[in-house]
Design a protein around this motif. Structure first.
Motif, PDB file in Angstrom:
ATOM      1  N   HIS A  52      -0.970   2.233  -6.192  1.00 50.81           N
ATOM      2  CA  HIS A  52       0.417   2.018  -5.769  1.00 50.81           C
ATOM      3  C   HIS A  52       1.101   0.876  -6.516  1.00 50.81           C
ATOM      4  CE1 HIS A  52       3.918   1.788  -3.160  1.00 50.81           C
ATOM      5  NE2 HIS A  52       3.662   0.529  -2.906  1.00 50.81           N
ATOM      6  N   ASP A  94      -5.882  -2.719  -4.223  1.00 54.94           N
ATOM      7  CA  ASP A  94      -4.748  -2.261  -5.023  1.00 54.94           C
ATOM      8  C   ASP A  94      -3.794  -3.413  -5.334  1.00 54.94           C
ATOM      9  OD1 ASP A  94      -2.681  -0.873  -6.200  1.00 54.94           O
ATOM     10  OD2 ASP A  94      -2.719   0.767  -4.773  1.00 54.94           O
ATOM     11  N   LYS A 140      -1.392   5.819   1.825  1.00 56.19           N
ATOM     12  CA  LYS A 140      -2.774   5.375   2.001  1.00 56.19           C
ATOM     13  C   LYS A 140      -2.805   4.082   2.793  1.00 56.19           C
ATOM     14  CE  LYS A 140      -3.097   2.662  -2.253  1.00 56.19           C
ATOM     15  NZ  LYS A 140      -3.939   2.372  -3.411  1.00 56.19           N
ATOM     16  N   SER A 141      -4.030   3.594   3.071  1.00 53.96           N
ATOM     17  CA  SER A 141      -4.197   2.319   3.769  1.00 53.96           C
ATOM     18  C   SER A 141      -4.680   1.272   2.772  1.00 53.96           C
ATOM     19  CB  SER A 141      -5.165   2.474   4.953  1.00 53.96           C
ATOM     20  OG  SER A 141      -6.474   2.764   4.496  1.00 53.96           O
ATOM     21  N   HIS A 142      -5.354   0.243   3.254  1.00 59.57           N
ATOM     22  CA  HIS A 142      -5.639  -0.932   2.428  1.00 59.57           C
ATOM     23  C   HIS A 142      -7.001  -0.910   1.743  1.00 59.57           C
ATOM     24  CE1 HIS A 142      -2.409  -2.332   5.118  1.00 59.57           C
ATOM     25  NE2 HIS A 142      -2.074  -3.108   4.129  1.00 59.57           N
ATOM     26  N   ASP A 151      -8.339   6.080  -0.363  1.00 58.99           N
ATOM     27  CA  ASP A 151      -7.394   5.031  -0.732  1.00 58.99           C
ATOM     28  C   ASP A 151      -7.506   4.660  -2.209  1.00 58.99           C
ATOM     29  OD1 ASP A 151      -6.542   4.900   1.887  1.00 58.99           O
ATOM     30  OD2 ASP A 151      -7.834   3.206   2.418  1.00 58.99           O
ATOM     31  N   ASP A 190      -7.488  -4.492   0.277  1.00 60.78           N
ATOM     32  CA  ASP A 190      -6.359  -4.972  -0.534  1.00 60.78           C
ATOM     33  C   ASP A 190      -6.665  -4.942  -2.024  1.00 60.78           C
ATOM     34  OD1 ASP A 190      -4.783  -5.629   1.818  1.00 60.78           O
ATOM     35  OD2 ASP A 190      -6.119  -7.343   2.070  1.00 60.78           O
ATOM     36  N   HIS A 222       0.804  -1.229   0.000  1.00 59.43           N
ATOM     37  CA  HIS A 222       0.000   0.000   0.000  1.00 59.43           C
ATOM     38  C   HIS A 222       0.831   1.271   0.000  1.00 59.43           C
ATOM     39  CE1 HIS A 222       0.936  -0.653   4.248  1.00 59.43           C
ATOM     40  NE2 HIS A 222       0.785   0.633   4.407  1.00 59.43           N
TER      41      HIS A 222
END
Length: 531
Positions: free
Chosen positions: A351, A485, A338-340, A346, A483, A334
């Protein structure tokens, strides 16, 4: 006038050779064959050995570049081990053999990723030569080379200079890096992960060195008790470190760093409480073969609990690694911004774009460490359709899929439809099932990590909460494709997202959509559209 007839006569003689000329011409092929054989023998037994001896001792080819070429024909790891085979170890450090040494000790550093801003430490990664661990204080130390000192003076005189191979980044700070993945929920507390070894000028006369085949990796774990965080926020960036510095063939020695700064451990990390520490130790040891292999003697401990076992006590408290790497802040799944997938923001930043090959290489690295075959998804019946049941301890994600499994068994009688509670299986059993599965159905979160191990060409179907979004611990009631990304860039898989809430209400629309999707994916596999 008389020259032309003479030329004509010579031409005629050439066109009609005498019997003696014909006899000599017939012998030429035999002489040529005998001469060629003699040259071959001469080259094989005299010229080639002389040439080989010349090449081996010639200074131009006796360089690392030449031996890198030879390494393509030999095992790199065995080459580095040869130096230590002739002597028994003088003890062990976390299961890795160590050897007492009195050779002059000097450290070096090579850092990449600097963006020339104050937050550069979040993006940087470094390789160290002779990174040393003080077992008496649990601190890492570099013994600075005096040859760096003139460069330090230059940095003070010219602040816009920047050097990547000395301990100082500029006149005011070291080449600091992030020792672990960064959680946005830590806010300003994430600055505590800004790290660089202590710098000393007086190296010890005696120290223990690890084998040249070993690469030491100190890291801070974001949340090693959760399989998803462990694999994607710890192991994946560590693999990226190895790949970045071309060290995939080395023996890994991982060392989990503890923040001994007098403050409470960061939220959700391994040292936040004793129970969490035990959970981390259990999960890390269970999944460690993914990185080290099945036969490694190396153990993963924290910096506060290392196993320093010299054969003779009192000779030295230093352990030094010829090769070490650190800095994984921006290498997680990540990144640093940002976070997940909890927060709507996000989804504004991608990423992992372009990382498909990297993710597949990481997957193969782990599968090979477990000595499992590396197949592609089955292209003919019976296909294996696997449900990951009860993949989370969080009630909203705790789905057993029992009714859905029965429905798919009726819809696909010629295929294998089954469900597993993965956390009850060994690591090897979990990964082996995943590598033999054509379609994997799970709920998003840490329990979905096994989907990464599906073979190339397989499909993953992930159920997510349509209204589970969170910002600063408050529900936003927006979708939370956790998750996303990462999964959206696993190019060896076809990944699909299904809403969880309507599915849990046993809605016939959702069930029929799942059956239709599975049928479509099996058709794609059977026809080999993406083989």
């Amino acid at each position: 006038m008389y020259s032309r007839p003479e030329r004509s006569l010579r031409t005629c003689a050439h066109m009609h050779p005498s019997p003696l000329q014909q006899q000599n011409k017939s012998k030429r092929p035999a002489f040529a064959l005998i001469g060629g054989l003699c040259l071959l023998v001469l080259a094989q037994f005299i010229l080639f050995p002389l040439l080989f001896a010349f090449l081996v001792h010639h200074p131009l080819v006796s360089t690392p570049t030449f031996y890198n070429y030879l390494d393509s024909f030999q095992n790199v790891q065995q080459q580095r081990l040869k130096a230590d085979l002739h002597q028994p170890p003088d003890g062990s450090f976390n299961g890795a053999p160590m050897y007492l040494s009195t050779e002059p000790l000097v450290s070096k550093v090579h850092c990449v990723g600097d963006n020339f801003h104050a937050d550069a430490w979040q993006y940087k990664s470094c390789r160290f030569h002779n990174l040393c661990f003080d077992t008496s204080t649990s601190n890492f130390v570099l013994f600075q080379d005096e040859r760096e000192l003139p460069l330090h003076v230059a940095l003070h005189r010219r602040p816009f200079m920047a050097f990547s191979s000395i301990t100082q980044r500029n006149a005011n700070e070291t080449n600091a890096l992030s020792l672990g993945g960064l959680n946005q929920k830590w806010a300003k507390q994430k600055e505590r992960l800004k790290w660089f070894p202590d710098i000393k000028m007086d190296p010890p006369e005696t120290y223990y060195r690890l084998s040249d085949a070993v690469v030491l990796v100190p890291f801070h774990s974001m949340n090693g008790a959760n399989p998803g965080h462990l694999v994607w926020d710890d192991f994946f960036p560590i693999y990226n470190l190895l790949e970045m510095f071309q060290l995939q063939n080395r023996q890994l020695l991982l060392l989990r760093h503890v923040l001994n700064d007098g403050m409470r451990a960061l939220w959700a990390t391994c040292d936040v409480r004793l129970e969490k520490k035990k959970e981390c130790e259990y999960m890390m040891n269970k999944f460690l073969p993914l990185m080290l292999g099945l036969d490694s003697s190396h153990r993963l401990t924290s910096t506060n609990a290392t196993e320093f076992l010299p054969n003779d006590t009192g000779k030295s408290h230093w352990v030094c690694a010829r090769t070490s790497v650190a800095g994984i802040g921006s290498l997680t799944d990540h990144g640093v911004k940002k976070s997940h997938g909890w927060d709507e923001s996000d989804y504004e930043l991608t990423h992992n774009y372009g990382r498909g090959g990297n993710l597949f290489a990481f997957r193969n690295f782990m599968v090979q460490n477990l000595k499992l075959p590396n197949p592609v998804a089955r292209t003919k019946s019976p296909h294996r359709i696997v449900f990951s049941s009860r993949s989370s301890d969080i009630p909203s994600r705790d789905i057993d899929f029992a009714m859905t499994i029965n429905a798919l068994k009726q819809a696909f009688p010629n295929d294998i439809v089954e469900g597993f509670i993965m956390k009850d299986l060994s690591l090897l059993e979990q990964i082996e099932i995943a590598t033999q599965t054509s379609i994997y159905i799970t709920v998003c979160g840490g329990g979905a990590v096994n989907a990464m191990f599906l073979p190339r060409g397989a499909s993953a179907i992930i159920y997510f909460s349509e209204d589970g979004g969170v910002v600063e611990n408050h529900l936003t009631y927006l979708p939370a494709r956790l998750d996303w990304d990462l999964f959206q860039h696993m190019s060896h898989l076809r990944v699909h997202w299904m809403p969880r809430n309507t599915f849990k209400r046993n809605n016939s629309i959702d069930l029929q959509a799942l059956i239709d999707l599975v049928r479509h994916e099996l058709y794609v596999m059977d026809r080999g559209f993406f083989d």
